[in-house]
Motif scaffolding. Structure first.
Motif, PDB file in Angstrom:
ATOM      1  N   MET A   1       0.852  -1.202   0.000  1.00 60.31           N
ATOM      2  CA  MET A   1       0.000   0.000   0.000  1.00 60.31           C
ATOM      3  C   MET A   1       0.880   1.242   0.000  1.00 60.31           C
ATOM      4  N   SER A   2       0.583   2.193  -0.894  1.00 56.88           N
ATOM      5  CA  SER A   2       1.436   3.374  -0.904  1.00 56.88           C
ATOM      6  C   SER A   2       1.013   4.328   0.221  1.00 56.88           C
ATOM      7  N   ALA A   3       1.954   5.185   0.612  1.00 53.60           N
ATOM      8  CA  ALA A   3       1.720   6.057   1.760  1.00 53.60           C
ATOM      9  C   ALA A   3       0.758   7.186   1.390  1.00 53.60           C
ATOM     10  N   LEU A   4       0.039   7.670   2.395  1.00 55.54           N
ATOM     11  CA  LEU A   4      -0.804   8.857   2.189  1.00 55.54           C
ATOM     12  C   LEU A   4       0.098  10.079   1.969  1.00 55.54           C
ATOM     13  N   LEU A   5       1.114  10.170   2.820  1.00 51.31           N
ATOM     14  CA  LEU A   5       1.997  11.340   2.789  1.00 51.31           C
ATOM     15  C   LEU A   5       3.443  10.847   2.739  1.00 51.31           C
ATOM     16  N   SER A   6       4.207  11.386   1.802  1.00 51.53           N
ATOM     17  CA  SER A   6       5.612  10.986   1.709  1.00 51.53           C
ATOM     18  C   SER A   6       6.505  12.214   1.698  1.00 51.53           C
ATOM     19  N   LEU A   7       7.526  12.194   2.518  1.00 46.14           N
ATOM     20  CA  LEU A   7       8.539  13.252   2.486  1.00 46.14           C
ATOM     21  C   LEU A   7       9.787  12.647   1.876  1.00 46.14           C
ATOM     22  N   ARG A   8      10.284  13.282   0.829  1.00 44.30           N
ATOM     23  CA  ARG A   8      11.444  12.766   0.116  1.00 44.30           C
ATOM     24  C   ARG A   8      12.600  13.751   0.240  1.00 44.30           C
ATOM     25  N   ASN A   9      13.595  13.363   1.004  1.00 47.54           N
ATOM     26  CA  ASN A   9      14.804  14.169   1.156  1.00 47.54           C
ATOM     27  C   ASN A   9      14.478  15.636   1.449  1.00 47.54           C
ATOM     28  N   VAL A  10      13.626  15.841   2.452  1.00 42.82           N
ATOM     29  CA  VAL A  10      13.173  17.203   2.770  1.00 42.82           C
ATOM     30  C   VAL A  10      14.197  17.938   3.641  1.00 42.82           C
ATOM     31  N   ARG A  58      14.642  22.151   0.061  1.00 36.16           N
ATOM     32  CA  ARG A  58      14.984  21.094  -0.891  1.00 36.16           C
ATOM     33  C   ARG A  58      14.045  19.927  -0.638  1.00 36.16           C
ATOM     34  N   GLY A  59      13.932  19.060  -1.653  1.00 30.78           N
ATOM     35  CA  GLY A  59      13.128  17.864  -1.479  1.00 30.78           C
ATOM     36  C   GLY A  59      11.665  18.096  -1.823  1.00 30.78           C
ATOM     37  N   SER A  60      10.878  17.054  -1.642  1.00 31.20           N
ATOM     38  CA  SER A  60       9.466  17.170  -2.025  1.00 31.20           C
ATOM     39  C   SER A  60       8.570  16.430  -1.039  1.00 31.20           C
ATOM     40  N   ILE A  61       7.316  16.865  -1.027  1.00 37.28           N
ATOM     41  CA  ILE A  61       6.304  16.236  -0.183  1.00 37.28           C
ATOM     42  C   ILE A  61       5.167  15.798  -1.089  1.00 37.28           C
TER      43      ILE A  61
END
Ligand SMILES: Nc1ncnc2c1ncn2[C@@H]1O[C@H](COP(=O)(O)OP(=O)(O)OP(=O)(O)O)[C@@H](O)[C@H]1O
Length: 260
Positions: A1-10, A58-61
């Motif tokens: 199951m994919s996440a509702l909220l993902s922080l990528r290298n924030v 930097r990074g993405s949400i």
């Protein structure tokens, strides 16, 4: 199951001050995530970028795998420690106001049937947070706990999927705090919320959370204290029935957090 909220290298940086670095997180729908960490670690900064009040440097949400719009949206509600209610509006008007802003963004006023529907919705929400008998009080006439109930009603009236809590119970007496813990646990379940709560109270973090995150710096430069930011140093999923023993199983004890 994919996440509702993902922080990528924030990353969150203010000028040359690095507050958060390399934050990578996946938050599942329906979880209750408690965030702890020393003062200044960037806990509120993390909530602000998730809320959309500011963009990460930097990074993405991602929300549902889609980059988060760089603004506060109705899918995220927030409650702060200090009361964010409008002092000149009654309890009912304070709650109605959120719906009026959402449904009539230019005038912030609803009329006729739409107003009656919104009033009924606001009243239902106020009953849910335990203020059903106080619809016509003004904030100055209410206790701190009642004002926080109102702040929660204001946040939930727009039916957010994610509720962000920034030390929401920090200013309350222990007895009132316990009532608020019961309330937020019930609302989390009744409204199928995903909750992200910042707290300095370790017991509260473990009591309410299905997962506890600790933010802190992994690296320190004594000559340049702003050079490194905090990141997630502990990430403890809790089996709620074993919430007390979870830290020990992870090799981490409550004592690990005593200095937070
Ligand atoms: N707009 C801003 N400009 C510059 N620095 C900021 C800004 N906002 C926050 N900071 C700095 O970022 C750091 C982290 O602040 P933040 O409020 O996120 O920490 P916190 O972990 O929530 O702290 P506390 O537990 O004391 O509330 C602090 O050093 C703060 O001074």
């Amino acid at each position: 199951m994919s996440a509702l909220l993902s922080l990528r290298n924030v990353w969150v940086e203010y000028g040359d001050k690095v507050v958060l670095e390399r934050v990578n997180l996946d938050i599942e729908a329906g979880s209750f995530v408690s965030i702890v960490g020393p003062s200044g670690a960037g806990k509120s900064s993390l909530l602000r970028v998730v809320l959309g009040q500011e963009a990460p440097s930097r990074g993405s949400i991602l929300l549902d795998d889609t980059p988060l719009a760089p603004e506060c949206g109705p899918d995220r509600g927030v409650v702060f420690q200090r009361y964010s209610v409008f002092p000149h509006l009654s309890v009912l008007r304070n709650t109605l106001f959120g719906l009026e802003c959402a449904q009539a963004p230019l005038t912030a006023r609803l009329f006729g049937g739409r107003r009656r529907t919104a009033l009924a919705e606001a009243e239902e929400m106020l009953i849910a947070v335990g203020l059903g008998d106080n619809l016509h009080l003004y904030p100055a006439e209410m206790s701190g706990g009642m004002q926080q109930r109102l702040a929660i009603a204001q946040a939930l009236i727009k039916r957010p999927r994610i509720l962000l809590l920034d030390e929401p119970f920090g200013a309350l007496d222990p007895g009132i705090k316990a009532d608020m813990h019961a309330l937020i646990t019930r609302l989390w379940s009744d409204y199928s919320l995903t909750v992200i709560m910042v707290t300095h109270d370790i017991k509260e973090a473990f009591t309410l959370g299905t997962r506890v995150l600790a933010l802190d710096k992994r690296r320190h430069d004594p000559h340049a204290p702003n050079r490194f930011g905090a990141t997630v140093v502990y990430d403890l999923p809790l089996n709620k029935r074993q919430a007390v023993s979870a830290p020990a199983e992870s090799g981490i004890t409550i004592d690990s957090f005593n200095n937070i």
